[in-house]
Design a protein around this motif. Structure first.
Motif, PDB file in Angstrom:
ATOM      1  N   SER A 139       0.773  -1.242   0.000  1.00  0.00           N
ATOM      2  CA  SER A 139       0.000   0.000   0.000  1.00  0.00           C
ATOM      3  C   SER A 139       0.806   1.296   0.000  1.00  0.00           C
ATOM      4  N   SER A 141       3.111   2.810  -1.874  1.00  0.00           N
ATOM      5  CA  SER A 141       3.255   3.686  -3.035  1.00  0.00           C
ATOM      6  C   SER A 141       1.914   4.320  -3.421  1.00  0.00           C
ATOM      7  N   SER A 142       0.825   3.527  -3.330  1.00  0.00           N
ATOM      8  CA  SER A 142      -0.472   4.114  -3.691  1.00  0.00           C
ATOM      9  C   SER A 142      -0.898   5.148  -2.646  1.00  0.00           C
ATOM     10  N   GLU A 146      -1.700   9.119  -3.158  1.00  0.00           N
ATOM     11  CA  GLU A 146      -2.922   9.746  -2.664  1.00  0.00           C
ATOM     12  C   GLU A 146      -2.590  11.046  -1.906  1.00  0.00           C
TER      13      GLU A 146
END
Lengths: 391, 256
Positions: A139, A141-142, A146
């Motif tokens: 999670s 990098s995402s 964001e």
């Protein structure tokens, strides 16, 4: 000024932080300063503060008038924090929302997500979407992307550039605040504790409402110093030979139920030595990595560690839970959850299992912002404390 | 010196007076009524008539009205008092106490004579004496007759609503459909004992010695239904409803 007087003035300032903040925010807004409203610690204050914007907390903690008003649009069977927050904005009884240039929502549960969609009709919104899995490989990098989106949105909306240098400065300041909070919790480790749980609560709330960070940090420093000295001189909140039963309070949404839970626990003679769960100790112990060449990466990396029950599986919380119990020499755990906060309510069972395995007495109380259950809560809490005192 | 225990519950107030030898000298149940203070003062008056003056006793008050007893020396919660009283009454040290009260149902796990864990029903009245009382009223009988009717039920039905108000409408529609009083009564008792079983499930104690206290402990069918649900014989004692007051009076013995 005597030390006692100085401490009492500082504690008053913390206790009145929210009240005073409404005037501060009004003046700031009229001055052309940017005010950002947000709901929880997932809104990265480092990014908001970097260009000199103020961050205010919009969580509602009162029942009447906001909740009956919110229930004209939202289901009654919803978490009181969501209803109170929405109702206060709908009824214009929240000065912080009124003066917010934009509201940041963090998707910490489905109820909030859907409430934000309705809030978007009342105010300018930016919703930060959280990952579901708090696992860095899956999670990070995402999640960083964001947060970059959020930064870009602020830059575009307010026509500013947020530089790495700005970010580093605000990271540094907020790291100081974070480490002060961790040191405050340390005061609970003392026997007897050098600070009460109610006092801790007041400092935690002030974190969101003492918007002059320099002042907040100075006052907290002084408070920590005086409390430590007082304890050494036997002038802490408890007498030297007093040994109140030591409680760890766990849960979320506590600010709306302080009187019937936190205050009741301490009125009955127990001492809350630490908090766990939302805004508890876990997230305060590690600062944001100031040596990271990419400050946005450092921020994302840290915020993914928030041990919120919305994460699945919320492994960090459970891994560290017993360490907290042992380190603070806790006699019993009281888990407090508010009506319809399913993530924390369900995780409470996991805490209970851990406690049972380790023979730590555990009490789970469910409550609501609505009045009426004070007597029953008091009986449960009182019986739990009697049980601990007899062990 | 006498030791007075007052258990002021939501429906009735139980009074126990112990003498120096920890023997029961006096006992009484009175309706709590709407004014706890009046009830408490009435008890004091009654004790005077029995030759016990205020200076002759130490007093512990328990139950939801515990803070409304103006002459108490100390208050202790009903959880601790029921635990203490039940240990004395049943002469057990490791067991589980179920107390079905007017507005609360408590499950208390006792280990070595001390409370180890407990569980109380939530804010609503499902699974409490109040539930039974309201259903009995709806059926036009008293609680004892309701439980006896339940015993002779031929077709066991279940009442699915947990909420007392909804359950009442459910009962009314069962009456409308011509369901027999016996079967409805069975459904009512079944609903309570099921709820208690759910609460028991949350207490993970391994012992299977279970004792019932509180106002319903004198009703044989409640004991039978509970025994069946829990898979172990649930016993009580004629003084079961006094367990809280007895515990309070025993705690009063420790007051210096």
């Amino acid at each position: 000024m005597s030390k006692e007087q100085e401490l009492s003035e500082i504690m008053d300032e913390f206790a009145n932080a929210k009240k005073n903040a409404s005037i501060f925010v009004k003046n700031a807004s009229e001055n052309g300063d940017i005010v950002i409203g947000s709901f929880c610690q997932y809104a990265p204050m480092e990014i908001i503060n970097a260009p000199g914007f103020y961050n205010v907390l919009l969580c509602g903690f009162n029942y009447d008038p906001p909740i009956p008003l919110a229930e004209t649009e939202l289901p009654a069977n919803l978490c009181p924090l969501i209803k109170s927050s929405y109702g206060n904005i709908l009824g214009k009884t929240c000065p912080f929302a009124f003066y917010s240039d934009i509201i940041v929502g963090e998707t910490t549960c489905d109820g909030k997500k859907k409430m934000y969609e309705m809030l978007g009709k009342l105010k300018d919104m930016h919703v930060i979407h959280l990952p579901n899995v708090p696992d860095k490989e899956r999670s990070l990098s995402s999640w960083q992307a964001e947060l970059e989106l959020f930064k870009d949105a602020l830059e575009k909306r307010f026509n500013v550039t947020i530089t790495d240098e700005d970010l580093r400065k605000s990271i540094h300041t907020l790291n100081i605040e974070r480490s002060q909070t961790a040191r405050m919790y340390e005061l609970g480790k003392y026997d007897p504790p050098a600070m009460t749980g109610l006092q801790m609560r007041s400092v935690l709330t002030a974190e969101y409402f003492m918007l002059d960070k320099k002042n907040k940090i100075e006052k907290t420093e002084r408070m920590l110093q005086i409390m430590e000295e007082n304890w050494k001189e036997g002038k802490g909140p408890y007498k030297k030979d007093e040994h109140p039963v030591r409680i760890l309070v766990s849960g979320a949404g506590l600010d709306g139920v302080i009187d019937k839970t936190i205050k009741t626990i301490e009125d009955l003679g127990a001492a809350i030595v630490c908090y766990e769960g939302c805004c508890g100790i876990l997230n305060m112990r590690r600062p944001i990595d100031e040596s990271d060449p990419d400050p946005m990466h450092a921020i994302a990396d840290k915020y993914l560690e928030v041990p919120c029950a919305v994460m699945s599986p919320n492994t960090r919380r459970f891994e560290q839970f017993m360490d907290t119990v042992k380190e603070w020499n806790v006699d019993g755990v009281i888990s407090i959850t508010v009506h319809a906060c399913d993530p924390f309510d369900i995780e409470s069972k996991k805490l209970e299992d851990i406690c049972e395995e380790n023979e730590v007495p555990f009490l789970h109380v469910r409550t609501d912002y609505a009045p009426g259950d004070e007597g029953q809560l008091r009986t449960r809490i009182e019986a739990f404390i009697e049980m601990l005192e007899n062990r | 010196m006498y030791y007075l225990g007052i258990d002021m519950g939501s429906t009735s107030t139980k009074v126990i007076v112990l003498n120096e030898n920890k023997e029961i000298h006096y006992k009484k149940v009175v309706p709590t009524g709407w004014n706890c203070l009046d009830t408490a003062n009435g008890i004091l008056e009654e004790l005077k008539n029995n030759g016990i003056e205020r200076d002759d006793f130490k007093c512990v008050a328990t139950g939801y009205g515990r803070i409304s007893v103006p002459y108490m020396d100390k208050t202790i919660t009903e959880i601790s008092c029921h635990g203490k009283g039940a240990c004395y009454l049943f002469n057990e040290k490791n067991f589980t106490v179920i107390d079905i009260g007017g507005q609360d149902t408590k499950v208390i796990e006792i280990e070595n004579g001390a409370v180890k864990n407990f569980n109380m029903n939530d804010k609503c009245s499902a699974g409490t004496g109040k539930f039974l009382e309201i259903m009995a009223n709806t059926l036009g009988v008293d609680i004892n007759s309701l439980c006896e009717l339940a015993r002779s039920s031929k077709n066991h039905i279940s009442i699915s609503s947990m909420c007392t108000v909804f359950a009442e409408s459910e009962v009314v529609s069962l009456i409308g459909r011509g369901t027999s009083k016996e079967d409805i009564a069975y459904g009512v008792v079944d609903s309570i004992t099921n709820k208690v079983r759910g609460q028991m499930g949350k207490i993970t104690g391994t012992n299977n010695v279970v004792r019932l206290t509180g106002g319903l402990c004198e009703i044989p069918f409640i004991l039978d239904s509970l025994s069946e649900k829990l898979g172990t014989e649930v016993k009580s004692d004629p003084l079961g409803r006094y367990a809280g007051a007895l515990g309070a009076s025993l705690f009063a013995c420790n007051i210096k």
